[in-house]
Scaffold this motif. Sequence first.
Motif, PDB file in Angstrom:
ATOM      1  N   GLU A   1       0.828  -1.213   0.000  1.00 19.38           N
ATOM      2  CA  GLU A   1       0.000   0.000   0.000  1.00 19.38           C
ATOM      3  C   GLU A   1       0.860   1.259   0.000  1.00 19.38           C
ATOM      4  O   GLU A   1       0.539   2.228  -0.690  1.00 19.38           O
ATOM      5  N   MET A   2       1.960   1.239   0.743  1.00 23.59           N
ATOM      6  CA  MET A   2       2.850   2.406   0.761  1.00 23.59           C
ATOM      7  C   MET A   2       3.506   2.609  -0.607  1.00 23.59           C
ATOM      8  O   MET A   2       3.670   3.739  -1.063  1.00 23.59           O
ATOM      9  N   MET A   3       3.857   1.518  -1.288  1.00 19.42           N
ATOM     10  CA  MET A   3       4.444   1.617  -2.622  1.00 19.42           C
ATOM     11  C   MET A   3       3.415   2.168  -3.616  1.00 19.42           C
ATOM     12  O   MET A   3       3.737   3.028  -4.439  1.00 19.42           O
ATOM     13  N   GLU A   4       2.194   1.690  -3.512  1.00 21.04           N
ATOM     14  CA  GLU A   4       1.128   2.188  -4.397  1.00 21.04           C
ATOM     15  C   GLU A   4       0.915   3.679  -4.191  1.00 21.04           C
ATOM     16  O   GLU A   4       0.784   4.439  -5.154  1.00 21.04           O
ATOM     17  N   GLU A   5       0.908   4.101  -2.938  1.00 19.69           N
ATOM     18  CA  GLU A   5       0.715   5.523  -2.643  1.00 19.69           C
ATOM     19  C   GLU A   5       1.880   6.363  -3.147  1.00 19.69           C
ATOM     20  O   GLU A   5       1.698   7.499  -3.564  1.00 19.69           O
ATOM     21  N   GLU A   6       3.075   5.798  -3.119  1.00 16.64           N
ATOM     22  CA  GLU A   6       4.239   6.505  -3.649  1.00 16.64           C
ATOM     23  C   GLU A   6       3.983   6.918  -5.102  1.00 16.64           C
ATOM     24  O   GLU A   6       4.315   8.023  -5.515  1.00 16.64           O
ATOM     25  N   PHE A   7       3.346   6.018  -5.856  1.00 17.65           N
ATOM     26  CA  PHE A   7       3.046   6.324  -7.253  1.00 17.65           C
ATOM     27  C   PHE A   7       1.785   7.143  -7.399  1.00 17.65           C
ATOM     28  O   PHE A   7       1.738   8.101  -8.170  1.00 17.65           O
TER      29      PHE A   7
END
Length: 172
Positions: A98-104
């Motif tokens: 989820e944190m990686m998705e939010e990064e994008f």
Amino acid sequence: LRLPSEDKNADMYEYIMDILAKNGYNHYEVSNFALPGCESKHNLNYWNNDEYYGVGAGASGYVNGVRYRNRGPIQHYLKAIAEDGHARLNEEHLTKVEMMEEEFFLGLRKKSGVSIKRFEEKFGMSFADTYGDIVEKLQADGLLVKDPEVVRMTKRGLFLGDSVAEQFILED
């Protein structure tokens, strides 16, 4: 209320981008323009997916992958501290994915895009292994530009920003 068509919205957006650029404004985020040096540092903190503390009644924060909100108004905040020792109304614990998705999702809103180096340092994962195929497809569709340092949306990609960003949602 009669809203303009998607085509009319796109025409108006393009008109605004052109006029503001001609007048020295930097289009630094999907929906924000500023004279150089006058960009909103507050909002850039969110779009950079940086951490921030929420202190006080009704405040929100994001620290160590936990997004939280404090109780408000002040009477409820103070009562909760007295009775429970804290004033958190709710907490959301984000997974690494989820944190990686939010990064994008957040980073692609910025005209400068998402830093590949920062992604790899922050998440300890290869950018190419994680998102390489997605980026190649979006590049082929004319929606993304990738150079050795960043991935960012093209002008066409800006018009379809949410559709582009949702391609970075990974299957668990």
